[in-house]
Design a protein around this motif. Structure first.
Motif, PDB file in Angstrom:
ATOM      1  N   LEU A   1      47.435   5.914  31.881  1.00 29.09           N
ATOM      2  CA  LEU A   1      47.018   5.891  30.676  1.00 29.09           C
ATOM      3  C   LEU A   1      46.006   4.921  30.115  1.00 29.09           C
ATOM      4  CD1 LEU A   1      49.568   6.176  27.286  1.00 29.09           C
ATOM      5  CD2 LEU A   1      47.961   4.276  27.594  1.00 29.09           C
ATOM      6  N   LEU A   2      45.761   3.920  30.888  1.00 33.18           N
ATOM      7  CA  LEU A   2      44.847   3.038  30.753  1.00 33.18           C
ATOM      8  C   LEU A   2      43.558   3.669  31.088  1.00 33.18           C
ATOM      9  CD1 LEU A   2      46.306  -0.724  31.901  1.00 33.18           C
ATOM     10  CD2 LEU A   2      45.046  -0.055  29.557  1.00 33.18           C
ATOM     11  N   GLY A   3      43.533   4.010  32.432  1.00 33.29           N
ATOM     12  CA  GLY A   3      42.297   4.718  32.985  1.00 33.29           C
ATOM     13  C   GLY A   3      41.625   5.643  32.155  1.00 33.29           C
ATOM     14  N   ASP A   4      42.698   6.691  31.610  1.00 34.04           N
ATOM     15  CA  ASP A   4      41.982   7.794  30.962  1.00 34.04           C
ATOM     16  C   ASP A   4      41.675   7.396  29.567  1.00 34.04           C
ATOM     17  OD1 ASP A   4      43.119   9.637  32.680  1.00 34.04           O
ATOM     18  OD2 ASP A   4      44.918   9.920  31.600  1.00 34.04           O
ATOM     19  N   THR A   5      42.222   6.308  28.793  1.00 30.48           N
ATOM     20  CA  THR A   5      41.911   5.905  27.496  1.00 30.48           C
ATOM     21  C   THR A   5      40.371   5.060  27.816  1.00 30.48           C
ATOM     22  OG1 THR A   5      43.974   5.554  26.733  1.00 30.48           O
ATOM     23  CG2 THR A   5      42.223   4.355  25.599  1.00 30.48           C
ATOM     24  N   ILE A   6      40.366   4.269  28.781  1.00 31.47           N
ATOM     25  CA  ILE A   6      39.009   3.548  29.147  1.00 31.47           C
ATOM     26  C   ILE A   6      37.901   4.408  29.535  1.00 31.47           C
ATOM     27  CG2 ILE A   6      38.023   2.017  30.882  1.00 31.47           C
ATOM     28  CD1 ILE A   6      40.507   0.539  31.022  1.00 31.47           C
ATOM     29  N   SER A   7      38.033   5.599  30.400  1.00 31.50           N
ATOM     30  CA  SER A   7      37.222   6.486  30.595  1.00 31.50           C
ATOM     31  C   SER A   7      36.591   7.265  29.274  1.00 31.50           C
ATOM     32  CB  SER A   7      37.659   7.631  31.362  1.00 31.50           C
ATOM     33  OG  SER A   7      36.415   8.149  32.151  1.00 31.50           O
ATOM     34  N   ALA A   8      37.479   7.694  28.334  1.00 34.47           N
ATOM     35  CA  ALA A   8      37.399   8.463  27.128  1.00 34.47           C
ATOM     36  C   ALA A   8      36.408   7.453  26.335  1.00 34.47           C
ATOM     37  CB  ALA A   8      38.627   9.046  26.465  1.00 34.47           C
ATOM     38  N   ARG A   9      36.777   6.360  26.060  1.00 31.93           N
ATOM     39  CA  ARG A   9      36.272   5.508  25.028  1.00 31.93           C
ATOM     40  C   ARG A   9      34.769   4.882  25.384  1.00 31.93           C
ATOM     41  NH1 ARG A   9      39.383   4.504  20.534  1.00 31.93           N
ATOM     42  NH2 ARG A   9      38.197   2.388  20.142  1.00 31.93           N
ATOM     43  N   THR A  10      34.957   4.580  26.616  1.00 30.35           N
ATOM     44  CA  THR A  10      33.521   4.038  27.034  1.00 30.35           C
ATOM     45  C   THR A  10      32.694   4.755  27.623  1.00 30.35           C
ATOM     46  OG1 THR A  10      34.519   3.184  29.059  1.00 30.35           O
ATOM     47  CG2 THR A  10      35.082   1.764  27.276  1.00 30.35           C
ATOM     48  N   GLY A  11      33.194   5.863  28.278  1.00 29.49           N
ATOM     49  CA  GLY A  11      32.126   6.550  29.044  1.00 29.49           C
ATOM     50  C   GLY A  11      31.911   6.140  30.540  1.00 29.49           C
ATOM     51  N   ARG A  12      32.630   5.047  30.934  1.00 28.49           N
ATOM     52  CA  ARG A  12      32.595   4.583  32.343  1.00 28.49           C
ATOM     53  C   ARG A  12      33.523   5.136  33.078  1.00 28.49           C
ATOM     54  NH1 ARG A  12      32.520  -1.965  31.510  1.00 28.49           N
ATOM     55  NH2 ARG A  12      32.259  -1.917  33.820  1.00 28.49           N
ATOM     56  N   PRO A  13      33.358   5.693  34.310  1.00 25.33           N
ATOM     57  CA  PRO A  13      34.128   6.378  35.161  1.00 25.33           C
ATOM     58  C   PRO A  13      35.137   5.316  35.632  1.00 25.33           C
ATOM     59  CG  PRO A  13      31.870   6.795  35.910  1.00 25.33           C
ATOM     60  CD  PRO A  13      31.746   5.714  34.960  1.00 25.33           C
ATOM     61  N   VAL A  14      36.475   5.848  35.752  1.00 25.36           N
ATOM     62  CA  VAL A  14      37.338   5.059  36.239  1.00 25.36           C
ATOM     63  C   VAL A  14      37.778   5.486  37.399  1.00 25.36           C
ATOM     64  CG1 VAL A  14      39.886   4.192  35.593  1.00 25.36           C
ATOM     65  CG2 VAL A  14      38.218   4.465  33.745  1.00 25.36           C
ATOM     66  N   LEU A  15      37.945   4.447  38.662  1.00 25.35           N
ATOM     67  CA  LEU A  15      38.196   4.925  39.806  1.00 25.35           C
ATOM     68  C   LEU A  15      39.532   4.509  40.160  1.00 25.35           C
ATOM     69  CD1 LEU A  15      34.925   3.885  41.279  1.00 25.35           C
ATOM     70  CD2 LEU A  15      35.551   5.999  40.396  1.00 25.35           C
ATOM     71  N   SER A  16      40.266   5.226  41.156  1.00 27.23           N
ATOM     72  CA  SER A  16      41.408   4.610  41.932  1.00 27.23           C
ATOM     73  C   SER A  16      41.012   3.227  42.961  1.00 27.23           C
ATOM     74  CB  SER A  16      42.188   5.624  42.445  1.00 27.23           C
ATOM     75  OG  SER A  16      41.425   5.985  43.724  1.00 27.23           O
ATOM     76  N   TYR A  17      42.051   2.763  43.406  1.00 26.25           N
ATOM     77  CA  TYR A  17      41.826   1.769  44.648  1.00 26.25           C
ATOM     78  C   TYR A  17      40.766   2.329  45.729  1.00 26.25           C
ATOM     79  CZ  TYR A  17      42.178  -1.841  48.045  1.00 26.25           C
ATOM     80  OH  TYR A  17      41.853  -2.845  48.925  1.00 26.25           O
ATOM     81  N   ARG A  18      41.163   3.364  46.003  1.00 30.55           N
ATOM     82  CA  ARG A  18      40.685   4.191  47.327  1.00 30.55           C
ATOM     83  C   ARG A  18      39.073   4.498  46.874  1.00 30.55           C
ATOM     84  NH1 ARG A  18      44.632   7.480  51.145  1.00 30.55           N
ATOM     85  NH2 ARG A  18      46.201   5.831  51.461  1.00 30.55           N
ATOM     86  N   GLN A  19      39.138   4.870  45.707  1.00 36.29           N
ATOM     87  CA  GLN A  19      37.774   5.422  45.119  1.00 36.29           C
ATOM     88  C   GLN A  19      36.626   4.287  45.060  1.00 36.29           C
ATOM     89  OE1 GLN A  19      38.999   7.641  41.799  1.00 36.29           O
ATOM     90  NE2 GLN A  19      38.990   9.528  43.045  1.00 36.29           N
ATOM     91  N   SER A  20      37.349   2.915  44.596  1.00 31.35           N
ATOM     92  CA  SER A  20      36.424   2.040  44.270  1.00 31.35           C
ATOM     93  C   SER A  20      35.492   1.331  45.689  1.00 31.35           C
ATOM     94  CB  SER A  20      37.443   0.769  43.847  1.00 31.35           C
ATOM     95  OG  SER A  20      38.231   0.273  44.673  1.00 31.35           O
TER      96      SER A  20
END
Length: 199
Positions: free
Chosen positions: A99-118
């Motif tokens: 839920l945090l990742g979805d909200t951050i990405s939607a509100r800020t436009g910054r891509p949210v990554l998982s630990y492996r993607q990071s």
């Protein structure tokens, strides 16, 4: 006629087997609960980040009472029980991090990554402790408390820590009402966290 014989024999055999084979268990009497982000990235949106603009959201640490799919109820300060017939579809740390990742990405436009993607572009890392994700029976409220830790870039000494708390009124301690109230409180916390993380 010879061609029809195998088909005629197959029909009774299939009928006999249908009583022995089950494709999935019976649905639970009480449905599992989940939470969903009120704000999400629209399907088809492509995010091309500048270097370092990504955010990695880690699963929060939780106390033992939240290391389960049940919903804790606090009463009188020290007593903890669980909501009867209420169960999350998966553990609260995973639900809340998503839920945090979805909200951050939607509100800020910054891509949210998982630990492996990071590993590709670590950017900022958001971690923390989900201290409360349940019911306060003394005030009849759903309560979400998240102690967030934000590290910008590779320098772990440059971090910010902040507590976020949200409460939502609860008319009665019933699974569907508890899920709705916790969803509301979790979304409020997620909005405040995303505004803190910034654009």
């Amino acid at each position: 006629m010879k061609k029809l014989a195998p088909l005629l024999l197959a029909a009774p055999l299939a009928a006999m087997l249908s009583g022995c084979i089950s494709f999935g268990g019976k649905p639970p009497k009480v449905p599992f609960m989940t939470i969903r982000a009120a704000e999400q990235v629209k399907p088809g949106d492509v995010q091309t980040p500048a270097s370092g603009s990504t955010v990695t959201v880690l699963f929060p640490v939780v106390p033992h009472e939240l290391a389960t799919t049940r919903v804790p109820v606090h009463q009188g300060g020290n007593a903890v029980a669980y909501v009867k017939d209420a169960q999350w579809v998966e553990a609260p740390p995973r639900l809340f991090a998503r839920l945090l990742g979805d909200t951050i990405s939607a509100r800020t436009g910054r891509p949210v990554l998982s630990y492996r993607q990071s590993q590709v572009d670590p950017g900022a890392t958001l971690s923390g402790e989900l201290r409360s994700f349940g019911v306060d029976a003394d005030t009849n409220e759903a309560v979400v408390i998240y102690d967030a830790l934000l590290v910008q870039g590779d320098d772990a000494t440059k971090f910010q820590k902040r507590r976020f708390e949200a409460r939502a009124p609860l008319a009665e301690v019933k699974p569907e009402l508890v899920a709705e109230a916790l969803n509301k409180a979790a979304n409020q916390v997620a909005v405040e966290v995303s505004d803190w993380v910034g654009k």
